[in-house]
Design an enzyme around this catalytic site. Structure first.
Site, PDB file in Angstrom:
ATOM      1  N   THR A 106       3.742  14.472  34.331  1.00 30.53           N
ATOM      2  CA  THR A 106       3.028  13.878  35.477  1.00 30.53           C
ATOM      3  C   THR A 106       2.094  14.870  36.132  1.00 30.53           C
ATOM      4  O   THR A 106       1.043  14.500  36.635  1.00 30.53           O
ATOM      5  CB  THR A 106       4.044  13.368  36.511  1.00 30.53           C
ATOM      6  OG1 THR A 106       4.777  12.300  35.928  1.00 30.53           O
ATOM      7  CG2 THR A 106       3.371  12.868  37.767  1.00 30.53           C
ATOM      8  N   TYR A 165       0.884   5.436  36.386  1.00 30.64           N
ATOM      9  CA  TYR A 165      -0.163   6.360  35.922  1.00 30.64           C
ATOM     10  C   TYR A 165       0.153   6.699  34.480  1.00 30.64           C
ATOM     11  O   TYR A 165       1.199   6.322  33.939  1.00 30.64           O
ATOM     12  CB  TYR A 165      -0.152   7.653  36.767  1.00 30.64           C
ATOM     13  CG  TYR A 165       1.195   8.327  36.760  1.00 30.64           C
ATOM     14  CD1 TYR A 165       2.144   8.031  37.740  1.00 30.64           C
ATOM     15  CD2 TYR A 165       1.571   9.206  35.749  1.00 30.64           C
ATOM     16  CE1 TYR A 165       3.403   8.600  37.726  1.00 30.64           C
ATOM     17  CE2 TYR A 165       2.825   9.781  35.720  1.00 30.64           C
ATOM     18  CZ  TYR A 165       3.743   9.472  36.712  1.00 30.64           C
ATOM     19  OH  TYR A 165       5.000  10.029  36.692  1.00 30.64           O
ATOM     20  N   THR A 170       8.834  15.926  34.318  1.00 33.60           N
ATOM     21  CA  THR A 170      10.069  16.127  35.082  1.00 33.60           C
ATOM     22  C   THR A 170      11.286  15.522  34.398  1.00 33.60           C
ATOM     23  O   THR A 170      12.414  15.903  34.688  1.00 33.60           O
ATOM     24  CB  THR A 170       9.932  15.493  36.479  1.00 33.60           C
ATOM     25  OG1 THR A 170       9.704  14.082  36.333  1.00 33.60           O
ATOM     26  CG2 THR A 170       8.816  16.145  37.271  1.00 33.60           C
ATOM     27  N   ASP A 171      11.090  14.581  33.475  1.00 40.68           N
ATOM     28  CA  ASP A 171      12.238  13.864  32.902  1.00 40.68           C
ATOM     29  C   ASP A 171      13.214  14.790  32.176  1.00 40.68           C
ATOM     30  O   ASP A 171      14.412  14.654  32.329  1.00 40.68           O
ATOM     31  CB  ASP A 171      11.762  12.767  31.922  1.00 40.68           C
ATOM     32  CG  ASP A 171      11.185  11.576  32.665  1.00 40.68           C
ATOM     33  OD1 ASP A 171      10.841  10.582  31.994  1.00 40.68           O
ATOM     34  OD2 ASP A 171      11.062  11.661  33.898  1.00 40.68           O
ATOM     35  N   LYS A 195      17.329  16.665  37.812  1.00 35.83           N
ATOM     36  CA  LYS A 195      16.512  15.624  38.448  1.00 35.83           C
ATOM     37  C   LYS A 195      17.480  14.537  38.891  1.00 35.83           C
ATOM     38  O   LYS A 195      18.104  13.882  38.077  1.00 35.83           O
ATOM     39  CB  LYS A 195      15.490  15.068  37.466  1.00 35.83           C
ATOM     40  CG  LYS A 195      14.577  13.993  38.065  1.00 35.83           C
ATOM     41  CD  LYS A 195      13.515  13.568  37.060  1.00 35.83           C
ATOM     42  CE  LYS A 195      12.587  12.501  37.627  1.00 35.83           C
ATOM     43  NZ  LYS A 195      11.544  12.095  36.636  1.00 35.83           N
ATOM     44  N   GLU A 240      43.690  14.823  32.688  1.00 36.93           N
ATOM     45  CA  GLU A 240      44.156  13.515  32.176  1.00 36.93           C
ATOM     46  C   GLU A 240      44.127  13.469  30.649  1.00 36.93           C
ATOM     47  O   GLU A 240      44.736  12.618  30.036  1.00 36.93           O
ATOM     48  CB  GLU A 240      43.253  12.399  32.715  1.00 36.93           C
ATOM     49  CG  GLU A 240      43.437  12.114  34.197  1.00 36.93           C
ATOM     50  CD  GLU A 240      42.534  10.977  34.625  1.00 36.93           C
ATOM     51  OE1 GLU A 240      41.505  11.270  35.270  1.00 36.93           O
ATOM     52  OE2 GLU A 240      42.822   9.822  34.276  1.00 36.93           O
TER      53      GLU A 240
HETATM   54  N1  DAS Z   1       7.379  10.743  31.966  1.00 38.32           N
HETATM   55  C1  DAS Z   1       7.640  11.841  32.852  1.00 38.32           C
HETATM   56  C2  DAS Z   1       7.710  13.145  32.066  1.00 38.32           C
HETATM   57  O1  DAS Z   1       6.737  13.469  31.371  1.00 38.32           O
HETATM   58  C3  DAS Z   1       6.594  12.006  33.870  1.00 38.32           C
HETATM   59  C4  DAS Z   1       6.952  13.127  34.804  1.00 38.32           C
HETATM   60  O2  DAS Z   1       7.683  12.836  35.750  1.00 38.32           O
HETATM   61  O3  DAS Z   1       6.536  14.263  34.602  1.00 38.32           O
HETATM   62  O4  DAS Z   1       8.718  13.829  32.188  1.00 38.32           O
END
Ligand code: DAS
Length: 367
Positions: free
Chosen positions: A51, A65, A131-132, A204, A324
């Site tokens: 992103t 986007y 970010t994923d 995240k 457990e």
């Molecule tokens: N699809 C997500 C990624 O590329 C977009 C982001 O949040 O950066 O990890």
């Protein structure tokens, strides 16, 4: 389409005023101190997409986007203030959304980071990243980069074309951290939303807010207006103290995750093994619990040589061994406080060095 990074530049009077004020402040400060400004650090930005390189149709599109559109040169040009804090150059390693990362891409990126970390003219490295899976890459590099130079991952939750885009300041902060001598030896870091987290601990946890990333054991520090502030260090081994070295690794063994819930299908574990998994991360409910009707399947897979590693789908806490589930009896491993996706990274690396369960468990206690 104008990229958000250039949005601020569209207010020339504002930037002119800010520029004049800034240059007067710097002049007075250096005059007052009478000492030449210290040499700026050399920071390399490795761009992989995400992103932070995204672009939406309008400024109101903060969540709709296309990721991985803006090249690294534009990212750098969109934040002219980078030049105030470091000598920066960029490399476009990939241009992908990070959900599309593979083991091969992790290894390729790791080898490039390792190469750069050995160059005397490189003081720090920033990696712009989606970010994923940013937390997975950050943990992986924390385990395999044998250098104490700052390596800082950064992303953004909004594309640069959006109102209140977070990418510009996140990138500026990441370059500040990567150029900071006091960031050396702290392991691979993640700089998002003014916060500096350990690549090991951060995850995240929110998928639509700029404060998406946090660590259950807390951040290492903060970065505010070009300065770093530190409050803790990582308790676990990393980078120069790691037994893993990317320069000795060309391929990662397959490890897959099966997500725990009610009414499980034990065949999913068998499918993971059939797909080549050498270890299966059980993202269990609660304390990594295993459904009673799935235990025999896991025992059978263990008998076939597939390792079973109990993690938890619960975001915080840590899995306790032999509580457990009789892990000793079943010859299983627990993932300690690592979430399933981080346990997957560590298991793959551990299996490059050992297939012994006790050794695997030591590695999970250690890293
Ligand atoms: N699809 C997500 C990624 O590329 C977009 C982001 O949040 O950066 O990890």
């Amino acid at each position: 389409m104008s990229f958000g990074f250039a949005r601020l530049a569209a207010a020339p009077l504002l930037r002119l005023a800010l520029g004049l004020a800034a240059s007067m402040a710097v002049a007075s400060a250096s005059f007052a101190q009478g000492t030449p400004a210290k040499a700026k650090p050399n920071v390399v930005i490795l761009a992989t997409g995400g992103t932070i390189a995204g672009a939406g149709a309008t400024a109101a599109n903060s969540a709709t986007y296309q990721a991985a559109k803006v090249p690294v040169e534009k990212l750098i040009a969109g934040v002219p203030e980078l030049a105030d804090v470091a000598n920066v150059r960029g490399e476009q390693v990939f241009q992908i959304a990070s959900e599309s990362f593979t083991n091969e891409k992790l290894v390729q990126l790791g080898k490039r980071v390792s190469q750069l970390s050995k160059e005397p003219g490189v003081d720090g490295i920033v990696i712009t990243h989606g970010t994923d899976t940013l937390e997975e890459t950050a943990f992986f590099l924390n385990l395999v980069i044998r250098s104490d130079k700052p390596v800082v991952l950064v992303g953004s939750m909004r594309p640069g074309t959006a109102m209140s885009a977070d990418g510009m300041l996140n990138l500026y902060n990441a370059v500040v951290v990567a150029g900071s001598a006091d960031a050396k030896g702290k392991g691979v870091l993640v700089a998002m939303n003014d916060t500096i987290d350990s690549g090991r601990d951060v995850a995240k946890r929110v998928n639509v807010k700029t404060n998406a990333f946090s660590s259950q054991w807390g951040p290492l520090g903060m970065v505010v207006e070009g300065r770093t502030y530190w409050f803790r260090t990582l308790a676990k081994r990393h980078t120069t103290a790691s037994e893993f070295d990317i320069d000795q690794i060309d391929k990662l063994p397959e490890v897959q995750i099966v997500y725990g819930a009610g009414n499980m299908a034990p065949s999913l574990y068998e499918a993971a093994a059939k797909a080549g998994a050498k270890a299966i991360i059980h993202a269990g409910t609660g304390n990594g619990s295993v459904a009673n009707y799935a235990v025999d399947t896991l025992k059978a897979l263990r008998a076939q040589g597939v390792h079973i590693i109990r993690s938890s789908r619960v975001g915080e806490g840590f899995v306790i061994r032999n509580s457990e589930q009789p892990d000793d009896k079943y010859d299983w491993v627990v993932a300690h406080d690592l979430n399933p996706q981080k346990a997957k990274i560590l298991a793959a690396l551990a299996l490059t060095r050992t297939n012994d369960t006790k050794e695997l468990q030591r590695i999970f206690w250690t890293y």
